[in-house]
Enzyme design. Structure first.
Site, mmCIF file in Angstrom:
data_model
loop_
_atom_site.group_PDB
_atom_site.id
_atom_site.type_symbol
_atom_site.label_atom_id
_atom_site.label_comp_id
_atom_site.label_asym_id
_atom_site.label_seq_id
_atom_site.Cartn_x
_atom_site.Cartn_y
_atom_site.Cartn_z
ATOM 1 N N GLU A 254 -2.390 -23.305 -5.238
ATOM 2 C CA GLU A 254 -2.529 -22.131 -6.106
ATOM 3 C C GLU A 254 -2.328 -20.865 -5.296
ATOM 4 O O GLU A 254 -2.626 -20.847 -4.110
ATOM 5 C CB GLU A 254 -3.959 -22.088 -6.679
ATOM 6 C CG GLU A 254 -4.337 -23.323 -7.454
ATOM 7 C CD GLU A 254 -5.860 -23.494 -7.564
ATOM 8 O OE1 GLU A 254 -6.604 -22.508 -7.416
ATOM 9 O OE2 GLU A 254 -6.275 -24.640 -7.801
ATOM 10 N N TYR B 223 -10.017 -20.378 -11.538
ATOM 11 C CA TYR B 223 -9.620 -21.346 -10.513
ATOM 12 C C TYR B 223 -10.592 -22.492 -10.285
ATOM 13 O O TYR B 223 -10.310 -23.380 -9.495
ATOM 14 C CB TYR B 223 -9.221 -20.679 -9.196
ATOM 15 C CG TYR B 223 -10.280 -19.831 -8.515
ATOM 16 C CD1 TYR B 223 -11.486 -20.379 -8.092
ATOM 17 C CD2 TYR B 223 -10.040 -18.487 -8.252
ATOM 18 C CE1 TYR B 223 -12.427 -19.612 -7.462
ATOM 19 C CE2 TYR B 223 -10.980 -17.703 -7.608
ATOM 20 C CZ TYR B 223 -12.183 -18.275 -7.224
ATOM 21 O OH TYR B 223 -13.111 -17.513 -6.591
ATOM 22 N N CYS C 246 23.467 23.786 10.607
ATOM 23 C CA CYS C 246 22.354 22.953 11.063
ATOM 24 C C CYS C 246 22.884 21.568 11.459
ATOM 25 O O CYS C 246 23.392 20.826 10.625
ATOM 26 C CB CYS C 246 21.302 22.813 9.964
ATOM 27 S SG CYS C 246 19.977 21.699 10.434
ATOM 28 N N LYS D 37 -3.419 -17.447 -3.786
ATOM 29 C CA LYS D 37 -4.717 -16.856 -3.492
ATOM 30 C C LYS D 37 -4.662 -15.424 -4.008
ATOM 31 O O LYS D 37 -4.001 -14.560 -3.428
ATOM 32 C CB LYS D 37 -4.985 -16.890 -1.988
ATOM 33 C CG LYS D 37 -6.373 -16.421 -1.622
ATOM 34 C CD LYS D 37 -6.688 -16.768 -0.179
ATOM 35 C CE LYS D 37 -8.101 -16.425 0.203
ATOM 36 N NZ LYS D 37 -8.453 -15.010 0.045
ATOM 37 N N CYS E 247 15.573 23.732 4.995
ATOM 38 C CA CYS E 247 16.193 24.503 6.078
ATOM 39 C C CYS E 247 17.324 25.308 5.454
ATOM 40 O O CYS E 247 18.115 24.779 4.682
ATOM 41 C CB CYS E 247 16.733 23.548 7.138
ATOM 42 S SG CYS E 247 18.057 24.260 8.139
ATOM 43 N N LYS F 103 -2.910 -18.186 4.830
ATOM 44 C CA LYS F 103 -2.806 -16.739 4.618
ATOM 45 C C LYS F 103 -1.409 -16.212 4.921
ATOM 46 O O LYS F 103 -0.780 -16.638 5.890
ATOM 47 C CB LYS F 103 -3.808 -16.029 5.530
ATOM 48 C CG LYS F 103 -5.269 -16.316 5.162
ATOM 49 C CD LYS F 103 -5.804 -15.347 4.149
ATOM 50 C CE LYS F 103 -6.207 -14.063 4.833
ATOM 51 N NZ LYS F 103 -6.827 -13.115 3.889
ATOM 52 N N ASP G 125 -5.551 -11.739 -4.807
ATOM 53 C CA ASP G 125 -6.301 -10.732 -4.073
ATOM 54 C C ASP G 125 -7.038 -9.835 -5.063
ATOM 55 O O ASP G 125 -6.595 -8.746 -5.390
ATOM 56 C CB ASP G 125 -5.327 -9.917 -3.210
ATOM 57 C CG ASP G 125 -6.054 -9.196 -2.090
ATOM 58 O OD1 ASP G 125 -7.277 -9.382 -1.963
ATOM 59 O OD2 ASP G 125 -5.391 -8.445 -1.367
ATOM 60 N N CYS H 171 17.825 23.590 13.931
ATOM 61 C CA CYS H 171 18.741 24.720 14.140
ATOM 62 C C CYS H 171 18.034 26.066 14.166
ATOM 63 O O CYS H 171 18.688 27.100 14.305
ATOM 64 C CB CYS H 171 19.818 24.721 13.049
ATOM 65 S SG CYS H 171 19.195 25.203 11.438
ATOM 66 N N CYS I 230 13.551 25.760 11.233
ATOM 67 C CA CYS I 230 14.060 24.388 11.244
ATOM 68 C C CYS I 230 14.005 23.799 12.658
ATOM 69 O O CYS I 230 14.463 24.431 13.608
ATOM 70 C CB CYS I 230 15.502 24.388 10.731
ATOM 71 S SG CYS I 230 16.320 22.800 10.966
#
Ligand code: IVH
Length: 712
Positions: free
Chosen positions: A122, A241, A477, A124, A471, A348, A126, A457, A454
């Site tokens: 099955e 379960y 740039c 698991k 910028c 796991k 969470d 640049c 910036c």
């Protein structure tokens, strides 16, 4: 075990117990964990390791001797008929093989040819472990696991969960078994991922902007509210379960499915764990659809691998597979340890959350000048890969998180999704103060602010709209130039193979390439002078550049990097206008006529073509031999109309995108999952669960050659 003196072990054990107790309280009593599960598990596992090596240091009050923690006061306490145990866990294949070896040994099965045990496999889930008590078929009480012996009464909240039956219905059960007078159903309450995402989106817009860290915390928080209206609004679900019940004169057992041994003999469905689950399903309890019954640990591993491959596609979070000996008589024979049954094991999966340290925050300049803060992290293994950077999106996100440089954070990486910092750990907590004697690096705390100029640049940075900063350097740039160029060369734009990030960087830094049109002036001499560029690679790159000269209008439009114009819009624009000239002449009114083009995008498009610099680049592209024919909408034939196709495994002569486009051009739909409705599955090498499913459902399967034959 490491060589460690009794004195050192005593000290470390004391420290670990203190930390674990602290985290237990936060987790179980206040729903406010400070550290992710992996960190907690590390502490806990280390304590178990030390207590095993030094049994004289084991004490009855050690956190290893209990299952969870004290119930929250404010709720009535519930004593479970049979303690709710937890599961032993393994992280790899060999440890799972050992699990089976231990089972066989205990059952005194020595014959190597004997049939291996049958397992119920099955996911698991969470979520939050709960116990539901049904009396005469009616839900009378719901409780959390608490410390495994005593939990909290959360009936008022559980009654709001639509998928949990308030009355069990035996009418649909072919077994015609009466529901036992007193039946305890155990399972996991969880929050759907989609529901969680929607809820967090709303939370982000709310006044305090506080979001939930993950679906499990959100579910647990909802169940621990005194006001049931909160739980009622949350997208909570349940999977059963196991069950505990006395049937006749039976004795309760060890937390799995428990009933009188008498009935085992007489009713086959009651003799296996999977049988009991089936029965619960017939009575109306939700069961997880991914469960399976298999024989031997090797098949369990296959199950776990297939489940892992599906992990991202499920609408609920799982953190592993649970493998349970299916035969209840064997379960009984195997019995339990202090905290865990010997007949079950959790395999796991890699944790999707981990904690780490924010070493620095840098500001990245994108193609259109947007400035994005990016966290530089102490590298950490999460979701199966090592992560050392995480985007922070924008300054609002930093504020919402309350993040500073030097903070410890919880990082989450689920599936292929980009890693995300979900919360800042409370730095006043005892956190990860020293695990296994490692001292954890620290960085001085510093607040994060948007730079005024910036970083690439030095042009001024401007606020653009609510949250974005930009910028103002434009083409001067270098960061913007690099990003534009990378985008232009990318696979879905001009597709210049070999002109990757590193080369772009060098070409822009050397000022050899300023605009995207300059790519088509590169010579072999230019290329050979670059780092790590051999004669052959230079030739290959020149050939790739030459090949890209014959492109298409949608690719060009996408590659030019007009703000907000993605691949789909580029295609719509090309289809609508047919030629670049027609598009360039379109005013905003004409532009908004195109599918998916709104007023803002129309403005960006018009603005782009009004810029003389861009006109110049387009003229240069033409001069340098780049061409794109007028675009004609692909005529869709109806040969495969109404069919649904699925592509799986590797294709060798074409990319998946190409195969999909070819099938769509014939009128087929291309889907990502196999079902009864699937018409054909194209399976290449490496095909896995989708192919299995197709075979199981009797769906037609062809290989790549079959697809090529059809297309021709
Ligand atoms: S069986 C005695 N089956 O995992 C065995 N547990 O440490 C009892 N969990 O918090 C558990 N999915 O709530 C079992 N399919 C599943 C499960 C499952 C999730 C949780 C359980 C407990 C933890 C075990």
């Amino acid at each position: 075990m490491a060589d460690i003196s009794l004195e050192k072990a005593t000290k470390e054990i004391a420290g670990l117990r203190r930390q674990i107790n602290h985290h237990n309280a936060l987790y179980h009593q206040y729903d406010a964990p400070e550290i992710p599960d992996v960190d907690y598990d590390r502490l806990f596992d280390r304590l178990v390791e030390l207590e095993t090596a030094f049994p004289q240091l084991q004490t009855p009050d050690s956190p290893t001797q209990r299952v969870g923690d004290k119930p929250l006061s404010g709720f009535a306490q519930v004593k479970h008929d049979v303690p709710m145990m937890s599961l032993a866990k393994v992280f790899n294949d060999t440890d799972l093989a050992d699990f089976e070896a231990r089972i066989l040994k205990r059952l005194e099965i020595e014959d190597a040819d004997a049939e291996p045990p049958v397992y119920s496999c099955e996911p698991k889930i969470d979520g939050v472990a709960v116990s539901l008590l049904y009396e005469q078929g009616l839900l009378v009480r719901a409780a959390t696991r608490g410390d495994g012996v005593t939990g909290e009464d959360i009936t008022h909240n559980v009654r709001t969960i639509g998928s949990i039956p308030l009355r069990l219905d035996t009418s649909g059960s072919p077994e015609r078994l009466e529901v036992p007078a007193r039946l305890e159903v155990r399972g996991e309450i969880y929050m759907t991922r989609s529901g969680f995402a929607a809820m967090n989106e709303a939370a982000e817009r709310s006044e305090d902007g506080r979001t939930f860290v993950n679906p499990r915390n959100a579910a647990s928080g909802a169940l621990r509210q005194l006001d049931p209206r909160i739980a009622a609004q949350r997208p909570l679900r349940f999977f059963a379960y196991s069950a505990v019940f006395k049937n006749g004169d039976g004795k309760n057992g060890d937390g799995g499915n428990t009933f009188a041994s008498k009935s085992i003999a007489s009713v086959p469905i009651l003799s296996t764990h999977s049988g009991i689950l089936t029965l619960l399903g017939q009575w109306g309890l939700p069961l997880n659809p991914e469960r399976a019954v298999v024989s031997g640990y090797q098949a369990c591993l296959d199950y776990a691998q297939q489940l892992l491959a599906k992990r991202d596609k499920l609408d609920y979070e799982i953190d592993g597979a649970v493998l349970k000996v299916d035969d209840l008589r064997l379960q009984h024979e195997l019995g339990s340890n202090a905290r865990t049954p010997r007949w079950a094991m959790a395999y796991k999966f890699p944790a999707e959350e981990a904690s780490t340290l924010v070493r620095d925050v840098e500001f990245q300049v994108g193609r259109t000048g947007t400035i994005t803060p990016v966290a530089r992290l102490e590298p950490v293994f999460v979701g199966g890969v090592t992560v050392s950077n995480a985007t922070l999106h924008n300054m609002d996100e930093i504020e919402r998180l309350g993040l500073r440089i030097g903070d410890r954070v919880i990082l989450r990486r689920a599936g292929d999704v980009i890693p995300k910092i979900v919360s800042v750990m409370d730095s006043s907590g005892m956190g990860t103060e020293a695990i296994k004697g490692e001292s954890i690096a620290s960085v001085p705390i510093k607040t994060i602010s948007m730079p005024a100029t910036c970083p690439a640049c030095d042009s001024p940075v401007e606020k653009d709209g609510e949250v974005l900063y930009r910028c103002t350097g434009g083409l001067i740039c270098p960061a913007q130039r690099k990003e534009s160029l990378r985008h232009f060369c990318s696979r879905t734009a001009l597709d210049i193979e070999g002109l990757g990030e590193k080369l772009v960087e060098q070409l822009v830094d050397a000022e050899r390439v300023r605009t995207v049109a300059d790519v088509f002036t590169l010579t072999k001499d230019d290329l050979i002078s670059l780092e790590r560029m051999g004669d052959k690679s230079a030739d290959n790159l020149l050939a790739a550049i030459d090949k890209a000269r014959a492109t298409t209008l949608p690719r060009l439009l996408y590659g030019l990097g007009i703000r907000e114009v993605g691949e789909a819009t580029a295609l719509s624009l090309a289809t609508h206008f047919g030629s670049l000239e027609a598009l360039m002449q379109a005013d905003q009114e004409a532009l908004v006529q195109v599918d998916d083009v709104g007023p803002i995008m129309a403005e960006h498009i018009a603005h782009f073509f009004a810029n003389q610099e861009n006109d110049k680049v387009i003229a240069q592209l033409r001069e340098r031999g780049v061409s794109w024919p007028e675009h004609q909408a692909q005529t869709v034939s109806d040969e495969l109309a109404g069919q649904t196709w699925v592509l799986t495994g590797t294709l060798e002569t074409m990319t998946r995108d190409e195969a999909r486009a070819a099938l769509q051009a014939l009128g087929a739909k291309v889907s990502g999952s196999v079902s009864k409705k699937t018409s054909v599955v194209v399976a290449g090498p490496g095909a896995g669960s989708k192919l299995d499913k197709a075979n199981e459902l009797g769906v037609k399967v062809i290989d790549e050659q079959g697809l090529i034959d059809l297309l021709e």
